[in-house]
Design a protein around this motif. Structure first.
Motif, short mmCIF file in Angstrom:
data_model
loop_
_atom_site.label_atom_id
_atom_site.label_comp_id
_atom_site.label_asym_id
_atom_site.label_seq_id
_atom_site.Cartn_x
_atom_site.Cartn_y
_atom_site.Cartn_z
N GLU A 228 34.09 44.15 35.67
CA GLU A 228 32.89 44.52 36.28
C GLU A 228 31.99 43.16 35.89
O GLU A 228 31.44 43.15 34.92
CB GLU A 228 32.13 45.85 36.06
N GLU A 230 29.88 39.38 37.74
CA GLU A 230 29.97 38.12 38.46
C GLU A 230 30.42 36.99 37.67
O GLU A 230 30.42 37.08 36.55
CB GLU A 230 28.48 37.88 38.91
N ALA A 265 32.96 30.13 35.32
CA ALA A 265 32.51 30.97 36.64
C ALA A 265 33.19 30.37 37.64
O ALA A 265 33.67 30.92 38.62
CB ALA A 265 31.14 30.63 36.76
N GLU A 269 35.67 32.30 40.52
CA GLU A 269 34.80 32.21 41.65
C GLU A 269 36.24 33.10 42.80
O GLU A 269 36.06 33.68 43.45
CB GLU A 269 34.74 31.17 42.64
N ALA A 272 36.71 36.57 42.72
CA ALA A 272 35.42 37.59 42.73
C ALA A 272 35.61 38.73 43.82
O ALA A 272 35.84 38.08 45.11
CB ALA A 272 34.21 36.66 42.83
N GLU A 274 33.16 41.62 45.23
CA GLU A 274 32.22 42.91 45.21
C GLU A 274 31.76 43.47 43.75
O GLU A 274 31.98 44.45 43.45
CB GLU A 274 32.71 44.14 45.98
N GLY A 275 31.24 42.42 42.88
CA GLY A 275 30.65 42.71 41.88
C GLY A 275 31.72 42.85 40.64
O GLY A 275 31.64 43.34 39.77
N HIS A 276 32.91 42.62 41.21
CA HIS A 276 34.14 42.50 40.06
C HIS A 276 34.80 41.02 39.96
O HIS A 276 34.86 40.52 41.06
CB HIS A 276 34.98 43.55 40.48
#
Ligand code: SAM
Length: 295
Positions: A228, A230, A265, A269, A272, A274-276
């Motif tokens: 969980e 971003e 990050a 990407e 990624a 939905e929030g996970h």
């Protein structure tokens, strides 16, 4: 090295893996629910392979704070029994509290015992499991022998171990981003085994065969680990779960830490959802039966 490429048990009786788990137990306990969520697909895989039935008895070793012991308990129901074990006292204590909090004390029995000391009478269980523990055992073949001895003829056993390093970016991408920004490396923990100890196909299956398991099957399974976070918060999320990531992050200036977070990050990407971050992962599911099944 032994036939599996593992360091043999130390002659002074010390166990660097166990010492390392004793040190990281507090973090593991604190993150217990999060880890269960991240690795939920792995638990499902193991439970489907074991197919526990109402009223059956299961042994789970190196249970940590309860995976897959709780899922086994759900499946065996109120007339079944799960014995969950761990070599680290704090881990067993935390598991006992979790069992009590879930009102499962009549169904799940927790033992503070190392796998190399297990000595349940023959035929004590219908099945046995270990999720992500076997790579840390001082003598995995001996552990597999002990599991087989305690399972009745026709019973089933299943182990989960991480697949190859390249198939498991969850463990490597934060370290890769930290390498990229020049974060000082941490040396290996001397004498300890890593999570990829049984990463290559066939390694764990050959340990099980050497331990006398029959009908051994080794499947490399693709699944997802659901963290969980971003992408921008992934480095901090990983640092909360892993002491080694946190240790490397802690030595950095805020600017360098932010650069590492940015690199990670960017890489994440693509995963990624939905929030996970849905990391692709590969695990070995090794199943088998005790030797008595064939006599
Ligand atoms: C990666 S955790 C897995 C915990 C749990 N099965 C799970 O999947 O969440 C590894 C566990 O192995 C335990 N362990 C390490 N060496 C052990 C040994 N020799 N005997 C029994 N448990 C051991 C650790 O204390 C730790 O709880």
């Amino acid at each position: 090295m032994n036939m599996n490429g593992q360091s043999p048990p130390r002659s002074d009786g010390s166990d660097p893996d166990l010492e390392s788990w004793q040190q990281s137990a507090a973090k593991w306990i604190e993150q217990g629910d999060r880890i269960a969520e991240v690795t939920g697909e792995a638990t499902t895989l193991l439970i489907e392979a074991l197919d526990p039935q109402p009223g059956e008895r299961f042994l789970d070793v190196a249970s940590g704070v309860g995976d897959p012991a709780f899922s086994l308990a759900d499946r065996v129901g109120p007339h079944g029994r799960v014995v969950a074990t761990d070599a680290v006292a704090a881990m067993a204590e935390a598991l006992r509290s979790r069992v009590a909090a879930r009102g499962l004390a009549d169904r799940v029995e927790v033992h503070h015992v190392a796998v190399q000391e297990l000595s349940f009478p023959p035929d004590s269980f219908d099945g046995a499991s270990c999720r992500f523990g076997v790579m840390f055992f001082p003598d995995p073949a001996d552990a597999c022998r002990r599991l087989a001895r305690s399972v009745r003829a026709g019973g089933r056993m299943a182990l989960l171990a991480w697949g190859p390093k390249q198939g498991n970016p969850y463990f490597t991408c934060a370290m890769g981003a930290l390498d990229d920004v020049g974060a000082p490396e941490l040396g290996p923990v001397p004498g300890s085994h890593g999570v990829f100890e049984f990463g290559e196909p066939g390694q764990l299956a050959s340990v099980c065969r050497a331990a006398g398991w029959r009908e051994v099957d080794d499947r490399l399974v693709d699944l997802r680990l659901w963290v969980e976070a971003e992408p921008a918060g992934l480095l901090e999320a990983q640092a909360r779960i892993s002491d080694r990531v946190r240790e490397r992050c802690d030595g950095l200036t805020p600017a360098t830490r932010a650069r590492a977070a940015g690199r990670l990050a960017k890489q994440a990407e693509v995963w990624a959802r939905e929030g996970h971050i849905a990391f692709p992962a590969q695990v070995h599911l090794v199943t088998g039966r005790p030797w008595q099944a064939c006599t």
